[in-house]
Design an enzyme around this catalytic site. Structure first.
Site: not given
Ligand SMILES: NC(=O)c1ccc[n+]([C@@H]2O[C@H](COP(=O)([O-])OP(=O)(O)OC[C@H]3O[C@@H](n4cnc5c(N)ncnc54)[C@H](OP(=O)(O)O)[C@@H]3O)[C@@H](O)[C@H]2O)c1
Length: 305
Positions: A57, A214
């Site tokens: 990451y 996500s």
């Molecule tokens: N195992 C795997 O292959 C894998 C792959 C991908 C991810 N992951 C894990 O899953 C976690 C989450 O993934 P993700 O970051 O894609 O998840 P997500 O929570 O679906 O999306 C996060 C994004 O949404 C935005 N966001 C969140 N709340 C919001 C709201 N209320 N209004 C507007 N925008 C909002 C965030 O921006 P802001 O920061 O500006 O709030 C960020 O850019 C990762 O950190 C990682 O730990 C695992």
């Protein structure tokens, strides 16, 4: 209301029902250690005690940032559970010997990666280590050897996988004398595949608690696009929100995942404390079966057969 807790196995580990992921921690504008600590402290105040990392990451920088934040308040380590992953090799100036992006689930790489994660996160143990992606060259016996070594040394307490199919999960499990505790998979209103490909059925059958990465489709759920799917989904979310004290889109997206009997653990990825607080309230929203299908149908664009 504080985020609840869930046991992944009868004898543990116990995680929070909502996890904060650090994939985007060092995305520009990167947080500094104090801001990262604020995210951690806000999460802990809300009952989010489990944090999700991976070696890769932030181009290999996120774990180190998390470690620097933890070093500001080392006592917090006892109040949290740390997940990290290994098995992907990125092309990066941080790893000049990687000539192309590829997977490596060799014994040597798994052990080396976990040991480096311990060092940069400044901790003596990883609560849960995941194989990040299924590797076409995956040798389950070799992975098992690496897991046993890390477990015997107390460096990793539990093991799991991520993005595995049912068959891949079964294959690796067949070589282990202890259970894989989770499969971390992509699940959201905009990514419904695990509801249909048998993965969630398999988890239910074997009482495996899956994690949903996500859950907001990486933020796509909040975008103001004028595609038919977005308009349909936003109208449906608004209608459901009106029946639930104007619950926000993030809260409804999580409530929708919580309703599934497999007891998914969503992993959110925000860098904003206010959004952590909002997400932490989602468990109090009980969607009816009809509302669950209202969102399912809006996301898919067709009623169930
Ligand atoms: N195992 C795997 O292959 C894998 C792959 C991908 C991810 N992951 C894990 O899953 C976690 C989450 O993934 P993700 O970051 O894609 O998840 P997500 O929570 O679906 O999306 C996060 C994004 O949404 C935005 N966001 C969140 N709340 C919001 C709201 N209320 N209004 C507007 N925008 C909002 C965030 O921006 P802001 O920061 O500006 O709030 C960020 O850019 C990762 O950190 C990682 O730990 C695992």
């Amino acid at each position: 209301m504080s985020v609840s807790r869930i046991k992944l196995l009868p004898e543990g580990p116990e995680f929070s029902r909502l996890v904060l992921g650090f994939w985007r921690l060092v995305d520009p504008p990167a947080l500094n250690p104090q801001q990262t600590l604020t995210l951690i402290e806000t999460s802990l105040e809300e009952g989010i005690t489990t944090f999700d990392e991976a070696d890769i990451y932030g181009n290999y920088a996120s774990e180190a940032m998390f470690g620097r934040a933890l070093a500001l308040q080392p006592a917090l380590r006892e109040k949290m559970e740390i997940i990290t992953k290994c098995g992907i090799k990125l092309v990066s100036e941080e790893r000049p010997d990687h000539l192309l992006k590829h997977y490596d689930t060799s014994r040597e790489h798994i052990i080396g990666s976990a040991e480096n994660s311990l060092k940069v996160m400044q901790t003596d143990r990883i609560d849960l280590l995941l194989i990040h992606r299924p590797d076409p060259l995956m040798d389950p016996d070799e992975i098992a050897e690496a897991f046993v070594r890390l477990k015997d040394q107390g460096k990793v307490l539990h093991f799991g996988v991520s993005n595995f199919t049912v068959r891949q999960f079964e294959l690796l499990q067949s070589r282990l004398s202890f259970p894989l505790v989770t499969n971390q998979i992509e699940v959201s209103l905009l990514h419904q595949e695990p509801f249909l490909n048998g993965m969630l059925d398999y988890c239910l059958q074997h009482k495996i608690i899956p994690m949903a990465w996500s859950p907001f489709a990486g933020g796509k759920l909040f975008e103001n696009k004028d595609t038919q799917q977005h308009v349909r989904l936003h109208n449906a979310l608004q209608a459901v929100s009106n029946r639930h004290h104007q619950a926000s889109v993030d809260q409804l997206a999580l409530a929708w995942l919580y309703k599934h009997p497999a007891r998914l653990i969503p992993i959110i990825g925000t860098n904003r404390p206010d959004r952590i607080k909002s997400a932490a309230q989602a468990e109090s929203i009980q969607l009816s079966r009809q509302e669950w299908f209202e969102l399912w149908t809006a996301a898919r664009g067709q009623e169930v057969p």
